[in-house]
Design a protein around this motif. Structure first.
Motif, PDB file in Angstrom:
ATOM      1  N   ILE A  82       6.107  -5.992 -14.036  1.00  0.00           N
ATOM      2  CA  ILE A  82       6.742  -6.433 -12.788  1.00  0.00           C
ATOM      3  C   ILE A  82       7.058  -5.228 -11.903  1.00  0.00           C
ATOM      4  CG2 ILE A  82       8.838  -7.467 -11.810  1.00  0.00           C
ATOM      5  CD1 ILE A  82       8.774  -9.421 -14.195  1.00  0.00           C
ATOM      6  N   ASP A  83       7.663  -4.189 -12.495  1.00  0.00           N
ATOM      7  CA  ASP A  83       7.999  -2.995 -11.705  1.00  0.00           C
ATOM      8  C   ASP A  83       6.749  -2.365 -11.102  1.00  0.00           C
ATOM      9  OD1 ASP A  83      10.664  -3.366 -12.300  1.00  0.00           O
ATOM     10  OD2 ASP A  83      10.716  -1.862 -13.901  1.00  0.00           O
ATOM     11  N   GLY A  84       5.676  -2.307 -11.880  1.00  0.00           N
ATOM     12  CA  GLY A  84       4.423  -1.737 -11.381  1.00  0.00           C
ATOM     13  C   GLY A  84       3.854  -2.545 -10.225  1.00  0.00           C
ATOM     14  N   VAL A  85       3.857  -3.870 -10.383  1.00  0.00           N
ATOM     15  CA  VAL A  85       3.344  -4.742  -9.315  1.00  0.00           C
ATOM     16  C   VAL A  85       4.183  -4.574  -8.054  1.00  0.00           C
ATOM     17  CG1 VAL A  85       3.148  -7.174  -8.613  1.00  0.00           C
ATOM     18  CG2 VAL A  85       2.270  -6.444 -10.841  1.00  0.00           C
ATOM     19  N   LEU A  86       5.492  -4.562  -8.224  1.00  0.00           N
ATOM     20  CA  LEU A  86       6.380  -4.454  -7.059  1.00  0.00           C
ATOM     21  C   LEU A  86       6.274  -3.086  -6.394  1.00  0.00           C
ATOM     22  CD1 LEU A  86       9.485  -6.403  -8.384  1.00  0.00           C
ATOM     23  CD2 LEU A  86       7.723  -7.197  -6.823  1.00  0.00           C
ATOM     24  N   GLU A  87       6.145  -2.027  -7.185  1.00  0.00           N
ATOM     25  CA  GLU A  87       5.982  -0.689  -6.601  1.00  0.00           C
ATOM     26  C   GLU A  87       4.681  -0.602  -5.808  1.00  0.00           C
ATOM     27  OE1 GLU A  87       7.984   2.018  -6.295  1.00  0.00           O
ATOM     28  OE2 GLU A  87       9.515   0.676  -7.101  1.00  0.00           O
ATOM     29  N   GLY A 158      11.448  -2.001   5.910  1.00  0.00           N
ATOM     30  CA  GLY A 158      12.130  -3.191   6.383  1.00  0.00           C
ATOM     31  C   GLY A 158      13.303  -2.781   7.257  1.00  0.00           C
ATOM     32  N   PHE A 159      14.345  -3.608   7.279  1.00  0.00           N
ATOM     33  CA  PHE A 159      15.472  -3.320   8.175  1.00  0.00           C
ATOM     34  C   PHE A 159      16.732  -4.047   7.738  1.00  0.00           C
ATOM     35  CE2 PHE A 159      13.170  -6.977   9.809  1.00  0.00           C
ATOM     36  CZ  PHE A 159      14.182  -7.914   9.988  1.00  0.00           C
ATOM     37  N   ILE A 160      17.829  -3.646   8.369  1.00  0.00           N
ATOM     38  CA  ILE A 160      19.113  -4.350   8.272  1.00  0.00           C
ATOM     39  C   ILE A 160      19.577  -4.579   9.706  1.00  0.00           C
ATOM     40  CG2 ILE A 160      21.558  -4.178   7.644  1.00  0.00           C
ATOM     41  CD1 ILE A 160      20.724  -2.547   5.204  1.00  0.00           C
ATOM     42  N   VAL A 161      19.969  -5.803   9.999  1.00  0.00           N
ATOM     43  CA  VAL A 161      20.568  -6.109  11.297  1.00  0.00           C
ATOM     44  C   VAL A 161      22.050  -6.335  11.056  1.00  0.00           C
ATOM     45  CG1 VAL A 161      20.688  -7.740  13.225  1.00  0.00           C
ATOM     46  CG2 VAL A 161      18.464  -7.101  12.277  1.00  0.00           C
ATOM     47  N   VAL A 176      12.225  -7.031  -2.608  1.00  0.00           N
ATOM     48  CA  VAL A 176      11.614  -6.796  -3.926  1.00  0.00           C
ATOM     49  C   VAL A 176      12.550  -7.235  -5.043  1.00  0.00           C
ATOM     50  CG1 VAL A 176      10.946  -4.927  -5.496  1.00  0.00           C
ATOM     51  CG2 VAL A 176       9.994  -5.031  -3.204  1.00  0.00           C
ATOM     52  N   LYS A 177      13.839  -6.963  -4.884  1.00  0.00           N
ATOM     53  CA  LYS A 177      14.823  -7.384  -5.899  1.00  0.00           C
ATOM     54  C   LYS A 177      14.812  -8.910  -6.050  1.00  0.00           C
ATOM     55  CE  LYS A 177      19.790  -7.396  -6.487  1.00  0.00           C
ATOM     56  NZ  LYS A 177      21.044  -7.058  -5.843  1.00  0.00           N
ATOM     57  N   ASN A 178      14.783  -9.613  -4.935  1.00  0.00           N
ATOM     58  CA  ASN A 178      14.740 -11.083  -4.982  1.00  0.00           C
ATOM     59  C   ASN A 178      13.413 -11.574  -5.535  1.00  0.00           C
ATOM     60  OD1 ASN A 178      17.310 -11.188  -3.883  1.00  0.00           O
ATOM     61  ND2 ASN A 178      16.566 -11.383  -1.786  1.00  0.00           N
ATOM     62  N   LEU A 179      12.339 -10.903  -5.170  1.00  0.00           N
ATOM     63  CA  LEU A 179      11.016 -11.270  -5.661  1.00  0.00           C
ATOM     64  C   LEU A 179      10.926 -11.063  -7.171  1.00  0.00           C
ATOM     65  CD1 LEU A 179       8.271 -12.257  -4.727  1.00  0.00           C
ATOM     66  CD2 LEU A 179       7.610  -9.877  -4.347  1.00  0.00           C
ATOM     67  N   ARG A 180      11.563 -10.027  -7.652  1.00  0.00           N
ATOM     68  CA  ARG A 180      11.571  -9.736  -9.092  1.00  0.00           C
ATOM     69  C   ARG A 180      12.168 -10.906  -9.869  1.00  0.00           C
ATOM     70  NH1 ARG A 180      13.147  -7.123 -13.578  1.00  0.00           N
ATOM     71  NH2 ARG A 180      12.141  -5.151 -13.985  1.00  0.00           N
TER      72      ARG A 180
END
Length: 198
Positions: A82-87, A158-161, A176-180
């Motif tokens: 998972i970490d590899g895919v996300l990275e 990405g960004f923060i508003v 990515v954290k949510n996708l994980r």
């Protein structure tokens, strides 16, 4: 009776008595030997059963530890996958051509309700990639304005508003954290692994 006859009689009786004693001793020896054999056999069986019980308990403990170790190793493998895919996904997003990256950021910004006013915060790289004209185009279709914060924040992309009351987080880190969290059950399904397979 002559002495010879008395002597023969005594010898005969002594022989009969000796034979009787020997037979009794043999019978007693056989009985004690059989009893000792039965006792030893019983002790042997008890020791064998105790040994088998200890062996089964040791084997059960060993298999339990082995099962636990396998689960931990499998979890580590799944996490590495998972970490590899996300990275790799983060790397691909970060390396998108500027135009494609701006399209992606535009789609994410379009999800923010247009009545919310806020300040857009980016990382150093994205501050260089995103021109003021892009922010102006975003604001054309909105009721409330989004302004660009020129101070970089520490995110992968990405960004923060930041609005008056809260922050809207579209950082690659959070996505990515949510996708994980979403990927873990899917990976389990793909690998058809469950806690019952061990």
């Amino acid at each position: 009776m002559s002495i010879e006859r008395i002597r023969n009689y005594i010898i005969e009786n002594a022989q009969k008595e000796a034979e009787k004693i020997i037979k009794t001793a043999e019978k007693q020896f056989r009985n004690e030997t059989e009893s000792a054999k039965r006792t030893l056999e019983k002790k042997y069986q008890e020791m064998l059963q105790a040994g088998e019980k200890h062996f089964r308990e040791d084997m059960k403990r060993f298999l339990g530890k082995f099962k636990s170790d396998c689960k931990m190793e499998l979890l580590e493998v799944k996490n590495r996958v998972i970490d590899g895919v996300l990275e790799r996904a983060i790397g691909r997003i970060q390396s998108l051509p500027d135009n494609d990256y701006l399209i992606l950021i535009g789609k994410w910004l379009a999800k923010i309700p247009d009545h919310l006013e806020g300040e857009l915060s980016l990382n150093t790289r994205d501050l260089k990639r995103i021109p003021n004209a892009f922010i102006d185009d975003i604001n054309k279709g909105r009721k409330a304005r989004i302004s660009l914060n020129t101070t970089a924040i520490d995110i992968k992309g990405g960004f923060i508003v930041k609005t008056k009351h809260y922050e809207i987080d579209y950082t690659l880190d959070t996505i990515v954290k949510n996708l994980r969290t979403t990927l873990i059950p899917k990976l389990n399904d793909m690998l058809r692994l469950s806690s019952n397979e061990f």
